[in-house]
Write an enzyme that holds these catalytic residues in place. Structure first.
Site, short mmCIF file in Angstrom:
data_model
loop_
_atom_site.label_atom_id
_atom_site.label_comp_id
_atom_site.label_asym_id
_atom_site.label_seq_id
_atom_site.Cartn_x
_atom_site.Cartn_y
_atom_site.Cartn_z
CB THR A 135 2.74 3.22 1.57
OG1 THR A 135 2.04 4.36 1.12
CG2 THR A 135 2.15 1.97 0.98
CG ASP A 168 -1.76 7.46 -6.36
OD1 ASP A 168 -0.74 8.15 -6.26
OD2 ASP A 168 -1.98 6.48 -5.65
CB SER A 171 2.76 2.35 -8.21
OG SER A 171 2.65 3.34 -9.20
O1 DON Z 1 -0.92 3.65 -4.69
C1 DON Z 1 0.14 4.18 -4.93
O2 DON Z 1 0.86 3.91 -5.87
C2 DON Z 1 0.67 5.24 -3.96
N1 DON Z 1 -0.40 6.06 -3.53
C3 DON Z 1 1.33 4.56 -2.80
C4 DON Z 1 1.91 5.53 -1.83
C5 DON Z 1 3.20 5.11 -1.32
O3 DON Z 1 3.70 4.04 -1.60
C6 DON Z 1 3.91 6.04 -0.44
N2 DON Z 1 5.05 5.34 0.10
N3 DON Z 1 6.04 5.58 0.47
#
Ligand code: DON
Length: 316
Positions: free
Chosen positions: A123, A165, A195
């Site tokens: 991300t 998630d 998140s």
């Molecule tokens: O939306 C979310 O909270 C997670 N799927 C985000 C994934 C994430 O931040 C991975 N990063 N290092």
């Protein structure tokens, strides 16, 4: 249909007088096991206890070099030429020569010719402001690499796979941090709980801070730390970004603290522990908050990339 089984000679090496036979390419197994043992051979490992730091260090350094060669050379021998020298003791001697018995060798130092990808597969958060003051805080996530591996026809972007998630074990909430509460259990048409925390801070209606971060659940803690550092402690954005971050996610009931192992934090960690917190060092650095600060007095914009991961401010 064209597949044919192939019979191959095992690879062979020696260690402490034993002959070691192993699986030849296209397995890297035999070659790597033998190379690692050959590297270790020169160190007379048994003079150190098996679990001593010195013995572990040497095994780690041998493996590091072996795996570097694996990346560099090994593949299907019907397609690539795997150097036979990898199995030779001369090669191992050469590989062992730059092992520093007192320091870990940074892995990247071993293969400067192998270009490392400049962009992570994780991300990403970026912050933008244009000349007219229009601000964007964008946290972009596919969850896993290539997301769901489905590209939107004609649009050219991938769909994510954020299913993890959801609280995917209904009713199962445990001390390890699995959450099974009903609010976020899977249901048809329901969207999973993210998140992601892309954030724009306004002062009198005008943007002063644009921020956000990757990091799964730790995103929230990262953004809170950054906002506290800038808005409460009025640290310049660079310092606010660099400062060690902490995370507490309710369960597990631990405080992950980037600074936990730093001598400068020893007293803080002790004091938090005395207060009943369970402080742990964060295994990885937390997040990557690429942010912009806008000075309302003079309109000056300061872009700060987070040095924890790759990133760059187009203008600093
Ligand atoms: O939306 C979310 O909270 C997670 N799927 C985000 C994934 C994430 O931040 C991975 N990063 N290092």
């Amino acid at each position: 249909a064209g597949y044919q089984a192939k019979e191959r000679e095992p690879v062979s090496g020696s260690y402490r007088g034993y002959q070691i036979l192993g699986a030849p390419p296209p397995s890297s197994g035999g070659t790597c096991v033998i190379e690692a043992l050959h590297i270790l051979q020169g160190f007379n490992l048994r003079q150190y206890d098996r679990n001593s730091p010195r013995a572990c260090h040497l095994i780690i350094e041998a493996l590091r070099r072996t795996f570097c060669d694996r990346a560099r050379w090994l593949g299907d021998p019907d397609f690539v030429e795997v150097p036979a020298t990898l199995l030779g003791e001369a090669h191992a001697l050469q590989r062992a020569a730059d092992i520093d018995v007192k320091h870990a060798t940074p892995s990247e130092q071993l293969a400067p010719e192998i270009k490392l990808a400049g962009e992570g597969d994780s991300t990403t958060h970026f912050s933008v402001i244009d000349a007219a003051g229009m601000a964007v805080a964008n946290t972009y996530t596919l969850e896993h690499s290539y997301g769901s591996r489905v590209v939107v026809r004609g649009a050219g972007f991938l769909l994510n796979n954020e299913m993890t998630d959801f609280n995917w074990k209904p009713g199962h909430t445990d001390r390890g941090g699995h959450i099974g509460t009903p609010a976020n259990t899977i249901a048809p048409g329901k969207r999973m709980l993210s998140s992601q925390s892309p954030t724009i801070v306004l002062d009198d209606g005008r943007p002063v801070l644009i921020t956000g971060s990757p990091g799964g659940r730790t995103i929230i803690s990262t953004v809170v730390c950054l906002l506290v550092n800038t808005l409460e402690y009025e640290l310049p954005l660079r310092e606010a970004t660099d400062a060690p971050r902490l995370h507490h996610g309710w369960l597990p009931d631990v405080v992950l603290f980037e600074g936990a192992t730093e001598p400068a934090s020893a007293e803080l960690v002790k004091a938090l522990t005395e207060l009943g917190h369970h402080v742990q060092a964060k295994p990885h650095r937390q997040g990557s908050a690429n942010s912009i600060w806008i000075d309302v007095a003079n309109g000056k914009r300061t872009g700060v990339a987070d040095c924890r991961r790759e990133g760059k401010a187009a203008r600093e």
